[in-house]
Design a protein around this motif. Sequence first.
Motif, PDB file in Angstrom:
ATOM      1  N   ARG A   1       0.811  -1.222   0.000  1.00  0.00           N
ATOM      2  CA  ARG A   1       0.000   0.000   0.000  1.00  0.00           C
ATOM      3  C   ARG A   1       0.842   1.269   0.000  1.00  0.00           C
ATOM      4  NH1 ARG A   1      -3.522  -2.101   4.978  1.00  0.00           N
ATOM      5  NH2 ARG A   1      -1.493  -3.085   5.331  1.00  0.00           N
ATOM      6  N   ILE A   2       2.145   1.132   0.347  1.00  0.00           N
ATOM      7  CA  ILE A   2       2.991   2.345   0.376  1.00  0.00           C
ATOM      8  C   ILE A   2       4.100   2.273  -0.677  1.00  0.00           C
ATOM      9  CG2 ILE A   2       2.418   2.918   2.761  1.00  0.00           C
ATOM     10  CD1 ILE A   2       5.123   1.722   3.615  1.00  0.00           C
TER      11      ILE A   2
ATOM     12  N   GLU B   1       3.058  18.403   8.554  1.00  0.00           N
ATOM     13  CA  GLU B   1       3.090  17.246   7.654  1.00  0.00           C
ATOM     14  C   GLU B   1       4.203  16.315   8.108  1.00  0.00           C
ATOM     15  OE1 GLU B   1       1.821  15.468   5.387  1.00  0.00           O
ATOM     16  OE2 GLU B   1       3.571  14.335   4.730  1.00  0.00           O
ATOM     17  N   PHE B   2       3.864  15.034   8.281  1.00  0.00           N
ATOM     18  CA  PHE B   2       4.862  13.998   8.586  1.00  0.00           C
ATOM     19  C   PHE B   2       4.561  12.823   7.653  1.00  0.00           C
ATOM     20  CE2 PHE B   2       6.318  10.428  11.508  1.00  0.00           C
ATOM     21  CZ  PHE B   2       7.654  10.633  11.257  1.00  0.00           C
ATOM     22  N   MET B   3       5.485  12.556   6.738  1.00  0.00           N
ATOM     23  CA  MET B   3       5.147  11.610   5.663  1.00  0.00           C
ATOM     24  C   MET B   3       5.074  10.153   6.122  1.00  0.00           C
ATOM     25  SD  MET B   3       8.176  10.002   4.989  1.00  0.00           S
ATOM     26  CE  MET B   3       7.653   9.204   3.481  1.00  0.00           C
ATOM     27  N   PHE B   4       5.525   9.867   7.350  1.00  0.00           N
ATOM     28  CA  PHE B   4       5.394   8.494   7.861  1.00  0.00           C
ATOM     29  C   PHE B   4       4.106   8.283   8.664  1.00  0.00           C
ATOM     30  CE2 PHE B   4      10.164   8.710   7.589  1.00  0.00           C
ATOM     31  CZ  PHE B   4      10.319   7.722   6.633  1.00  0.00           C
ATOM     32  N   THR B   5       3.262   9.323   8.786  1.00  0.00           N
ATOM     33  CA  THR B   5       2.056   9.175   9.614  1.00  0.00           C
ATOM     34  C   THR B   5       1.219   7.983   9.158  1.00  0.00           C
ATOM     35  OG1 THR B   5       1.961  11.508  10.162  1.00  0.00           O
ATOM     36  CG2 THR B   5      -0.113  10.289  10.312  1.00  0.00           C
TER      37      THR B   5
ATOM     38  N   THR C   1      -2.947   3.792   8.902  1.00  0.00           N
ATOM     39  CA  THR C   1      -4.251   4.434   8.728  1.00  0.00           C
ATOM     40  C   THR C   1      -5.059   3.728   7.632  1.00  0.00           C
ATOM     41  OG1 THR C   1      -3.336   5.986   7.120  1.00  0.00           O
ATOM     42  CG2 THR C   1      -3.348   6.690   9.433  1.00  0.00           C
ATOM     43  N   ASP C   2      -6.376   3.914   7.686  1.00  0.00           N
ATOM     44  CA  ASP C   2      -7.247   3.249   6.707  1.00  0.00           C
ATOM     45  C   ASP C   2      -6.933   3.671   5.275  1.00  0.00           C
ATOM     46  OD1 ASP C   2      -8.525   1.995   8.730  1.00  0.00           O
ATOM     47  OD2 ASP C   2     -10.212   3.416   8.825  1.00  0.00           O
ATOM     48  N   ASP C   3      -6.384   4.885   5.138  1.00  0.00           N
ATOM     49  CA  ASP C   3      -6.113   5.398   3.791  1.00  0.00           C
ATOM     50  C   ASP C   3      -4.632   5.284   3.402  1.00  0.00           C
ATOM     51  OD1 ASP C   3      -5.004   7.315   5.412  1.00  0.00           O
ATOM     52  OD2 ASP C   3      -6.015   9.012   4.449  1.00  0.00           O
TER      53      ASP C   3
END
Length: 338
Positions: free
Chosen positions: A107-108, A268-272, A278-280
């Motif tokens: 997903r990433i 903004e934290f790109m690893f959140t 997260t679901d998204d």
Amino acid sequence: MKAVGSYKALAVNEDEAFLDLEIDKPEASGRNLLVEVKAISVNPVDTKVRKRPHPDETMRVLGWDAAGVVTAVGDDVNGFVVGDEVYYAGCITKPGSNSEYQLVDERIAAKKPTSLGFAESAALPLTTITAWEAIFERLGVSKDGNDAGKTILMIGGAGGVGSIAIQLAKKLANLNVIATASRPESADWCRARGADDVINHYEDISEQLDALGHPQVDYVLCLTNIAGYWKTITDVIKPQGKICTIVDFFEDSNLDLLKLKSASFAFEFMFTRSMHQTDDMDEINALLSETAAMIDSGELITTVAEVVSPINADNMRKVHATIEEGRAIGKYVLEGWS
Ligand SMILES: NC(=O)c1ccc[n+]([C@@H]2O[C@H](COP(=O)([O-])OP(=O)(O)OC[C@H]3O[C@@H](n4cnc5c(N)ncnc54)[C@H](OP(=O)(O)O)[C@@H]3O)[C@@H](O)[C@H]2O)c1
């Protein structure tokens, strides 16, 4: 498999800060892809995590930017097959990409641009995720052109994140982009990536914006030293404007300065998404896929400044030292294993 890792938190010049190691190759399960890593890039986060204490001197592999080839997939993977060429940043809570093979959640990850090699692809994921989420999600800029002509001030335009943020703001949103850079070469780099104007962050920012005819701006994206620029940012933001930063304040800041303008502020934290599952989470796959398409159509250009080969402890040390100076222009990449 080969890896560059360390057992201790050490300064860049310490012998054991970077070690060439042989470690176990992981196995793919669930939604993970097993990727043969062909190239990686180094970001400031690598240098920050390198200095964090290791619990019980456990071995740590850094690196959160890679491009490579899928060699195995977990049972639940549905978007990739063996042989796919992918690029991704991965997750800060997982082992990094400075190893011959790495697991990454599908997903990433995304298929890399077909028009770029592994090195140029590895330069993109972490900074692109950061810039995309900051501009289109945290600042809420329309990527369909509905905010065309509005002005964004980007503080720290020539670094890794600025190099792609300028392009996304210009090419997708058609914003008026004012970037900051302090040297002729970093200013030229910003202009080549689409900045409409470049001002110097070590000179009076308000005066320079006045001179450009934009005393106030709709958006500010601060890519460095937010505390040092906070008063200026709150002065130059328009009423109801939006501010985003990707860096820590490290000291108290006065959010009250935004109240009378009803201006909003976001981190903004790109690893959140990856660290909180997260679901998204798959939005990262979507934005990296869209970016790859724009690279392949020629709308976006490379952010690579230098490629070093092979991926080993000596070269990793050199690139960490460069990044730590805080004056990088674009991205530094390591490619291939010796
Ligand atoms: N929150 C997140 O998700 C996230 C993601 C990525 C990065 N980050 C953080 O964001 C920061 C920037 O990352 P990056 O990869 O773009 O870094 P970078 O590539 O190392 O940035 C280097 C650039 O920063 C500029 N700079 C240095 N000091 C400055 C100052 N005082 N004011 C304005 N600009 C300055 C320099 O421009 P000149 O040489 O022209 O002065 C240089 O071109 C780092 O702290 C990084 O850890 C956070």
